[in-house]
Enzyme design. Structure first.
Site, PDB file in Angstrom:
ATOM      1  N   ASP A  19       2.177  -6.650  -0.143  1.00  0.00           N
ATOM      2  CA  ASP A  19       3.600  -6.913  -0.346  1.00  0.00           C
ATOM      3  C   ASP A  19       4.357  -5.600  -0.144  1.00  0.00           C
ATOM      4  O   ASP A  19       3.755  -4.540  -0.038  1.00  0.00           O
ATOM      5  CB  ASP A  19       3.859  -7.487  -1.738  1.00  0.00           C
ATOM      6  CG  ASP A  19       3.067  -6.769  -2.797  1.00  0.00           C
ATOM      7  OD1 ASP A  19       2.857  -5.548  -2.665  1.00  0.00           O
ATOM      8  OD2 ASP A  19       2.639  -7.414  -3.771  1.00  0.00           O
ATOM      9  N   ASP A  67       7.192  -3.078  -1.670  1.00  0.00           N
ATOM     10  CA  ASP A  67       8.032  -2.684  -2.797  1.00  0.00           C
ATOM     11  C   ASP A  67       9.043  -1.661  -2.307  1.00  0.00           C
ATOM     12  O   ASP A  67       8.765  -0.874  -1.411  1.00  0.00           O
ATOM     13  CB  ASP A  67       7.172  -2.063  -3.914  1.00  0.00           C
ATOM     14  CG  ASP A  67       6.153  -3.060  -4.437  1.00  0.00           C
ATOM     15  OD1 ASP A  67       6.467  -4.263  -4.467  1.00  0.00           O
ATOM     16  OD2 ASP A  67       5.042  -2.649  -4.804  1.00  0.00           O
ATOM     17  N   ASP A  99       0.842   6.835 -10.100  1.00  0.00           N
ATOM     18  CA  ASP A  99      -0.534   7.159 -10.494  1.00  0.00           C
ATOM     19  C   ASP A  99      -1.280   8.056  -9.502  1.00  0.00           C
ATOM     20  O   ASP A  99      -1.604   9.195  -9.816  1.00  0.00           O
ATOM     21  CB  ASP A  99      -1.319   5.883 -10.840  1.00  0.00           C
ATOM     22  CG  ASP A  99      -1.159   4.750  -9.838  1.00  0.00           C
ATOM     23  OD1 ASP A  99      -0.568   4.975  -8.763  1.00  0.00           O
ATOM     24  OD2 ASP A  99      -1.636   3.635 -10.113  1.00  0.00           O
TER      25      ASP A  99
HETATM   26  P1  ATP Z   1      -1.616  -3.355  -4.339  1.00  0.00           P
HETATM   27  O1  ATP Z   1      -1.976  -3.293  -2.916  1.00  0.00           O
HETATM   28  O2  ATP Z   1      -2.755  -3.745  -5.198  1.00  0.00           O
HETATM   29  O3  ATP Z   1      -0.339  -4.103  -4.646  1.00  0.00           O
HETATM   30  P2  ATP Z   1      -0.038  -1.110  -5.135  1.00  0.00           P
HETATM   31  O4  ATP Z   1      -0.293   0.367  -4.975  1.00  0.00           O
HETATM   32  O5  ATP Z   1       1.159  -1.660  -4.447  1.00  0.00           O
HETATM   33  O6  ATP Z   1      -1.356  -1.818  -4.725  1.00  0.00           O
HETATM   34  P3  ATP Z   1       1.119  -2.127  -7.548  1.00  0.00           P
HETATM   35  O7  ATP Z   1       0.436  -2.493  -8.811  1.00  0.00           O
HETATM   36  O8  ATP Z   1       1.778  -3.168  -6.751  1.00  0.00           O
HETATM   37  O9  ATP Z   1       0.033  -1.364  -6.686  1.00  0.00           O
HETATM   38  O10 ATP Z   1       2.155  -0.979  -7.928  1.00  0.00           O
HETATM   39  C1  ATP Z   1       3.080  -0.442  -7.004  1.00  0.00           C
HETATM   40  C2  ATP Z   1       3.199   1.058  -7.187  1.00  0.00           C
HETATM   41  O11 ATP Z   1       3.689   1.360  -8.484  1.00  0.00           O
HETATM   42  C3  ATP Z   1       1.885   1.816  -7.074  1.00  0.00           C
HETATM   43  O12 ATP Z   1       1.602   2.157  -5.737  1.00  0.00           O
HETATM   44  C4  ATP Z   1       2.146   3.038  -7.913  1.00  0.00           C
HETATM   45  O13 ATP Z   1       2.887   3.998  -7.207  1.00  0.00           O
HETATM   46  C5  ATP Z   1       3.044   2.516  -9.016  1.00  0.00           C
HETATM   47  N1  ATP Z   1       2.278   2.082 -10.196  1.00  0.00           N
HETATM   48  C6  ATP Z   1       1.867   0.834 -10.502  1.00  0.00           C
HETATM   49  N2  ATP Z   1       1.230   0.790 -11.673  1.00  0.00           N
HETATM   50  C7  ATP Z   1       1.223   2.052 -12.142  1.00  0.00           C
HETATM   51  C8  ATP Z   1       0.730   2.667 -13.325  1.00  0.00           C
HETATM   52  N3  ATP Z   1       0.075   1.951 -14.235  1.00  0.00           N
HETATM   53  N4  ATP Z   1       0.935   3.995 -13.482  1.00  0.00           N
HETATM   54  C9  ATP Z   1       1.595   4.707 -12.550  1.00  0.00           C
HETATM   55  N5  ATP Z   1       2.089   4.200 -11.434  1.00  0.00           N
HETATM   56  C10 ATP Z   1       1.913   2.884 -11.210  1.00  0.00           C
HETATM   57 MG    MG Z   2       1.902  -3.707  -4.590  1.00  0.00          MG
END
Ligand code: ATP
Ligand code: MG
Length: 451
Positions: free
Chosen positions: A70, A72, A152
């Site tokens: 997705d 963001d 993170d």
């Molecule tokens: P995915 O492909 O699984 O969606 P993602 O990196 O987009 O991976 P998300 O959980 O959608 O993960 O979160 C979006 C962003 O928000 C992450 O890339 C990170 O930068 C930040 N983020 C999410 N959760 C945390 C957390 N617990 N602590 C710090 N930053 C976070």
């Molecule tokens: Mg994501």
């Protein structure tokens, strides 16, 4: 308030360099690879006078030449300012307020840049931190630099500007992505204490991206893993499902156990992975789920849970039968007890119980291949899930392959062939009755339930 002002002034003297800004030629992510809805959102924000970047997983995945799950968006507009710009938008969340913007069936998540001070948080109504550093609420807005620092992993702190087609890299995420290293931003132990779920995320991303966890990022996990006990059950469950339904569950489960993170979330892993017979079944189940996800097919949490708890349930069932309970009553009691016991470790929603029990209780019925029973089973609403489960059991050595093949043939055969495939009813029944008379307690566990 004053503390914050002093901090800001101090930071002015802090000679931190800005982000590394990479042009298209250095990263190769063209605007064409961004979802139209995300492009629309960033354009509107820019036209409204705000900054707007694609951020997080999407930039990371595009950089690694993978299809993002997705998109963001991160902006300097507050949630209220964002909401005012879009007709179909909604502010959600309390612990972490964000805006959802909808275009057709698509949803774009818009997050306002947030400040996070790794040296320790100041208490006010927008940020609540517990004594041990756990962040309970996080709504202090800040600059893009602040926002990058509170994310993170370095590869998750990349910002893509669709207008200029630039990647803004604040923490060396592009270099880490090229080296396939998962590295925590800031001091790893502090960041895990702020949010222990980051430990599960480390395991999940390492598995999903096939990255190596940087030694300093990995080191504190073994000691801090018990902090997961403080996380609300619903959040843990969501995180586990992300890992199990990511298309990389096989690697993810091993990574979890290697880091010692499974105790509080999937405690049954030890018993399964240490037993060669059970291990085969779990691998077949995880492999099958991964294949489904990768081919865009559905993979349900209930099916996954049914697989993870299958042996627990069978052991319990056998125990109750040996204690003299009738098979069917024993089965239902075993199913209930297994689900309740697991719920103490990983609280999964009760809405999955029905399907899990159906998948389990269909299994003995696959052994009955005479008379009208196979036809009744075929028309059961959960036949397909039960059959898929049987195939996995066969592949994992927990059911005869011949039985699985028989059902594969039977379900696709015409009426005439089906009739010919049926096993002789009287013979089988009679044999079973004779056997029961001689050895009342030793009938195969799975052939005992009546259809
Ligand atoms: P995915 O492909 O699984 O969606 P993602 O990196 O987009 O991976 P998300 O959980 O959608 O993960 O979160 C979006 C962003 O928000 C992450 O890339 C990170 O930068 C930040 N983020 C999410 N959760 C945390 C957390 N617990 N602590 C710090 N930053 C976070
Ligand atoms: Mg994501």
């Amino acid at each position: 308030m004053i503390k914050r002002l002093i901090r800001r002034v101090l930071r002015l003297g802090d000679k931190r360099s800005g982000p590394l800004i990479l042009p298209l030629a250095d990263h190769g992510i063209t605007r064409a690879r961004i979802a139209p809805c995300a492009l629309k959102v960033t354009r509107s924000l820019r036209e409204g006078g705000f900054m707007a970047f694609i951020v997080g997983g999407a930039v990371r995945d595009l950089l690694l030449d993978r299809a993002p799950k997705d998109f963001d968006v991160a902006t300097d507009a507050t949630p209220e300012q964002v909401k005012a710009l879009f007709r179909r938008a909604r502010i959600i969340g309390r612990r972490f307020r964000i805006v959802h913007v909808y275009c057709g069936a698509e949803t774009i998540e818009i997050t306002t840049f947030r400040a996070g001070n790794p040296q320790g948080y100041e208490e006010d109504e927008d940020r609540v931190t517990a004594e041990d550093g756990l962040i309970l609420r996080d709504n202090v807005f800040g600059s893009q630099e602040d926002d990058a620092a509170r994310r993170d992993f370095t590869v998750n702190a990349l910002y893509y500007d669709p207008e200029k087609q630039e990647v803004w890299d604040w923490h060396g995420g592009v270099a880490d992505a090229r080296k396939r290293i998962l590295r925590m931003i800031g001091d790893p132990a502090t960041r895990y204490k702020e949010d222990p779920v980051r430990m599960l995320r480390a395991a999940r991303f390492a598995a999903k991206l096939d990255f190596h966890i940087d030694p300093a990022t990995r080191a504190p996990i073994a000691q801090l893993a018990p902090l997961l006990a403080r996380i609300p059950a619903a959040r843990l469950f969501d995180e586990m499902m992300k890992l199990l339904l990511s298309g990389h569950a096989e690697r993810g489960v091993h990574q979890l156990r290697a880091e010692g993170l499974h105790h509080g979330v999937l405690p049954m892993l030890d018993a399964i992975l240490d037993d060669p017979a059970r291990r085969g079944f779990l691998h077949a189940a995880l492999h099958d789920t991964d294949e489904r996800v990768r081919h865009g097919q559905s993979a349900s949490p209930a099916f996954m849970l049914a697989g993870l708890l299958w042996f627990d349930m069978q052991t319990q069932w056998q125990r109750l039968r040996e204690a003299g309970e009738p098979p069917l009553a024993a089965l239902h009691a075993a199913m209930d007890e297994t689900l309740e016991r697991q719920r103490q470790a990983l609280a999964f929603p009760r809405r999955f119980d029905g399907m899990i029990k159906e998948i389990w209780s269909l299994q003995p019925r696959f052994e009955q291949r005479s008379g009208a029973r196979p036809y009744r089973l075929l028309s059961h609403p959960r036949y397909r899930a039960g059959y898929d489960f049987l195939l996995i059991r066969a592949r994992g050595g927990d059911a005869p392959q011949e039985l699985a093949d028989w059902w594969t043939g039977f379900q696709d055969a015409d009426e005439h062939t089906r009739a010919e495939m049926l096993l002789p009813a009287t013979g089988e029944g009679a044999r079973k009755r004779r056997r029961r008379k001689r050895r009342p307690r030793q009938a195969g566990m799975l052939e005992a339930q009546a259809g």
